[in-house]
Design an enzyme around this catalytic site. Sequence first.
Site, PDB file in Angstrom:
ATOM      1  N   GLY A  60       0.775  -1.237   0.000  1.00  0.00           N
ATOM      2  CA  GLY A  60       0.000   0.000   0.000  1.00  0.00           C
ATOM      3  C   GLY A  60       0.805   1.284   0.000  1.00  0.00           C
ATOM      4  N   TRP A  62       2.375   2.971  -2.436  1.00  0.00           N
ATOM      5  CA  TRP A  62       2.004   3.906  -3.503  1.00  0.00           C
ATOM      6  C   TRP A  62       0.577   4.408  -3.309  1.00  0.00           C
ATOM      7  CZ3 TRP A  62       4.077   3.378  -9.118  1.00  0.00           C
ATOM      8  CH2 TRP A  62       5.476   3.390  -9.098  1.00  0.00           C
ATOM      9  N   ASP A  80      -4.112  -5.926  -6.173  1.00  0.00           N
ATOM     10  CA  ASP A  80      -2.921  -6.752  -5.995  1.00  0.00           C
ATOM     11  C   ASP A  80      -3.364  -8.185  -5.749  1.00  0.00           C
ATOM     12  OD1 ASP A  80       0.261  -5.931  -5.158  1.00  0.00           O
ATOM     13  OD2 ASP A  80      -0.389  -7.972  -4.720  1.00  0.00           O
ATOM     14  N   ASP A 121       3.494  -0.720  -9.893  1.00  0.00           N
ATOM     15  CA  ASP A 121       4.759  -1.134  -9.286  1.00  0.00           C
ATOM     16  C   ASP A 121       4.828  -2.661  -9.254  1.00  0.00           C
ATOM     17  OD1 ASP A 121       7.223  -0.327  -8.214  1.00  0.00           O
ATOM     18  OD2 ASP A 121       6.540  -0.620  -6.164  1.00  0.00           O
ATOM     19  N   LYS A 161       6.759   0.265 -13.420  1.00  0.00           N
ATOM     20  CA  LYS A 161       8.076  -0.328 -13.178  1.00  0.00           C
ATOM     21  C   LYS A 161       8.374  -1.328 -14.286  1.00  0.00           C
ATOM     22  CE  LYS A 161       8.671  -3.000  -9.488  1.00  0.00           C
ATOM     23  NZ  LYS A 161       8.922  -3.174  -8.048  1.00  0.00           N
TER      24      LYS A 161
END
Length: 209
Positions: A60, A62, A80, A121, A161
């Site tokens: 968490g 970001w 996620d 990410d 990313k």
Amino acid sequence: MARSKTSLGWLKRHVNDPYVKQAQKDGYRSRASYKLLEIQEKYKLIRPGMNVVDLGAAPGGWSQVTSRLIGGQGRLIASDILEMDSIPDVTFIQGDFTEDAVLAQILEAVGNSQVDLVISDMAPNMSGTPEVDMPKAMFLCELALDLAERILKPGGNFVIKIFQGEGFDTYLKDARKKFDKIQMIKPDSSRGSSREQYMLAWGYRGRSE
């Protein structure tokens, strides 16, 4: 079971990592928060009132940063495969992003309102073998770009990313066709030993019919 020298070395580096210590002090869930904060400080991608989707959100870090920046008038949808403790005003969808059912949940949460920004990410579990890891990492990047195309409003932005290796150049070439400007950066808070970089894509051109 005895820990390996590798895992003990990682644990020592982690405990002594200044960004880990700073995250604990500042109340962030992970050191990754500082990567996004650094990107934000330089490029001001996140603004109050924005609609944002955060992929690979757990634990968490970001989402914490983004939620504070967009404020109460903004909207944040996070997803996620791992569990994530709730964050006020953040819609969280747990599941494997590569599965159609989870993707459908994200699209349903977005609804008819296109988003201003997609951030990712995400990274697969790394084995340390590039021949195994890179295809997995690029697959996630490709899926994230596909989703961004579906939900970004024209002029929207994308941050992801990405790891340098096989498939990187092709991915970059594809992204350049879809956005007005592409920039690669490696935040200071990224570990020096990591091959990770972040692609910043500005000005989504919209879906070609």
